[in-house]
Design an enzyme around this catalytic site. Structure first.
Site, PDB file in Angstrom:
ATOM      1  CE1 TYR A   1       0.651   1.844   4.142  1.00 52.15           C
ATOM      2  CE2 TYR A   1       1.163  -0.566   4.378  1.00 52.15           C
ATOM      3  CZ  TYR A   1       1.439   0.714   4.696  1.00 52.15           C
ATOM      4  OH  TYR A   1       2.006   1.014   5.929  1.00 52.15           O
TER       5      TYR A   1
ATOM      6  CE1 TYR B   1      -5.084   6.466  11.756  1.00 52.07           C
ATOM      7  CE2 TYR B   1      -4.861   7.282   9.552  1.00 52.07           C
ATOM      8  CZ  TYR B   1      -4.581   6.177  10.314  1.00 52.07           C
ATOM      9  OH  TYR B   1      -3.711   5.071  10.003  1.00 52.07           O
TER      10      TYR B   1
ATOM     11  CB  ILE C   1      -8.292   3.566   9.735  1.00 51.22           C
ATOM     12  CG1 ILE C   1      -7.671   3.282   8.458  1.00 51.22           C
ATOM     13  CG2 ILE C   1      -7.346   4.198  10.461  1.00 51.22           C
ATOM     14  CD1 ILE C   1      -7.327   4.417   7.351  1.00 51.22           C
TER      15      ILE C   1
ATOM     16  CG  PHE D   1      -4.641   4.330   1.906  1.00 49.59           C
ATOM     17  CD1 PHE D   1      -3.483   4.041   2.250  1.00 49.59           C
ATOM     18  CD2 PHE D   1      -5.405   5.141   2.762  1.00 49.59           C
ATOM     19  CE1 PHE D   1      -3.033   4.439   3.786  1.00 49.59           C
ATOM     20  CE2 PHE D   1      -5.274   5.616   4.091  1.00 49.59           C
ATOM     21  CZ  PHE D   1      -3.879   5.367   4.431  1.00 49.59           C
TER      22      PHE D   1
END
Length: 425
Positions: free
Chosen positions: A93, A147, A121, A162
């Site tokens: 990633y 977050y 997450i 991502f």
């Protein structure tokens, strides 16, 4: 018990005594654990990872879920199965903030990350479940699934982008079956000596049962009265190895001591019995049902009794300028005393001044070795008074131990130790 940051030099007692706290501390992979599991950020060199042209916002053709997660497939996968929320996945990633700044990348490190999918997450937990092995997908994860807007601690805020490639899926063990009588003990349940309802689900072998100080290997599962699984060692395939008297719940400890090897037993506890009259934040209300498997147990030496003079050093004790008091219980056979830089092998037991034993290598049936300059000051000083084969009792004032109120489960105030110096290494 001696090292300043741990309740046992090898941390064995600390780890086993904190069974209830371990489920959120399972393996989180090397960069991924730091980043996705809400830790610090891996600062990477962005030279070899190209920033997507659409990093700032999801394009019109992106897939969107009800939660607001957006994604698009960059490369189709070769697999057919998608991971579940509890499965362990291996991925490559890279992650960017919407201004194109790369904040973390397993690709840049050249090492894929492996982690349980329910330990990251929310956007990752949801998004990876859309993928198959071999697939590469770009995600735009809104702040509330990442977050937050201003998370602090070095973590990136706002929406994140991502690129993720799913390399492997390791299926999680099946959840244990919910007991049919999970809500309440059946009418034919027996009562333990302390009044806990209990029922044998599967009989064990022989007649022997473990004592409070023996070492037991147990699997356990805990359900709320509505059938929701609260916790299970079977889910991570790791039985707990501990002495019954170190289990965090009295009813659990009592039940284990009633069991035979190979036995499966259920107990039902009220919220107060399970979590105390003043339960910690987040503790569930209502009753809980435990199912316990005694896999094995090992008889251990009985723990040493507290010395009669545990509360204070007697008048004939030796005293040093620092306030350390001691007396020789058994003379040694050696002639050399250790230096602060030496590693020593010892047997020891420690008590608070009310006679409560908090740690003992004798009870564990194995000696302990450690560098003498890496333990509490009272030990560093005191062991240098000894020779091999000697056994000595120490009264260590708080300022040479952990202080008056150290917290973290460490004992406060003056401590009493019996120490046998087995070997200087």
């Amino acid at each position: 018990m001696l090292a300043k940051g741990c309740l046992d030099i090898s941390c064995k007692l600390t780890k086993s005594a904190r069974v209830k706290k371990t489920r959120t501390k399972q393996m989180i992979a090397a960069g991924m654990g730091a980043m996705l599991a809400c830790g610090g950020i891996n600062l990477v060199n962005a030279a070899n990872v190209e920033t997507p042209g659409d990093v700032a916002a999801a394009p019109a053709g992106a897939e969107k879920t009800a939660s607001g997660l957006a994604s698009k497939v960059l490369k189709k996968g070769t697999g057919a199965e998608k991971p579940g929320a509890r499965d362990e996945v291996t991925v490559h990633y890279s992650g960017w903030t919407t201004d194109g700044k790369l904040f973390d990348s397993s690709v840049e490190r050249g090492q894929p990350a492996t982690f349980p999918l329910d330990r990251v997450i929310k956007g990752w937990t949801e998004g990876l479940q859309l993928m198959v092995v071999g697939e590469k997908r770009r995600f735009w994860i809104p702040a509330d699934l990442a977050y937050g807007e201003n998370p602090g601690g070095g973590r990136p805020g706002g929406m994140l982008c991502f690129d993720v490639e799913l390399l492997n899926i390791k299926k999680a063990p099946e959840a244990p079956k919910t007991p049919e009588n999970v809500a309440a003990a059946p009418a034919d349940a027996e009562k333990s000596p302390k009044g806990i309802p209990t029922q044998i689900v599967k009989k064990g072998e022989g007649e022997a049962t473990p004592d409070a100080h023996d070492q037991v290997t147990v699997h356990y599962s805990v359900w709320l009265s509505d059938g929701k699984l609260l916790e299970s060692s079977k889910m991570n395939e790791r039985p707990v190895v501990v002495s019954p008297d170190k289990l965090p719940i009295d009813g659990w400890s009592e039940a284990v001591q009633l069991m035979k090897k190979g036995e499966t037993r259920r107990i039902w506890l009220s919220s107060a019995q399970a979590f105390g009259e003043n339960p910690p934040p987040g503790a569930p209300s209502g009753s809980v049902c435990f199912e316990i498997d005694l896999v094995d147990f090992k008889e251990m030496p009985a723990p040493p009794q507290a010395p009669a003079d545990v509360a204070a050093a007697p008048a004939d004790a030796e005293k040093t300028a620092s306030g350390l008091a001691s007396k020789v219980i058994q003379k040694g056979t050696g002639t050399t005393k250790p230096k602060a830089t030496d590693t020593v092998e010892v047997h020891y037991s420690g008590w608070t001044t009310d006679g409560k034993m908090f740690d003992s290598s004798v009870a564990r049936g194995e000696t302990t070795s450690f560098p003498l300059n890496q333990v509490i000051p009272g030990w560093t000083e005191g062991l240098q008074l000894m020779v091999e084969g000697e056994k000595r009792r120490f009264w260590i004032p708080a300022n040479l131990a952990y202080g008056e109120n150290p917290g973290g489960g460490r004992p406060g105030g003056m401590l009493c130790f019996d120490v046998e110096l087995v070997k200087i290494k």
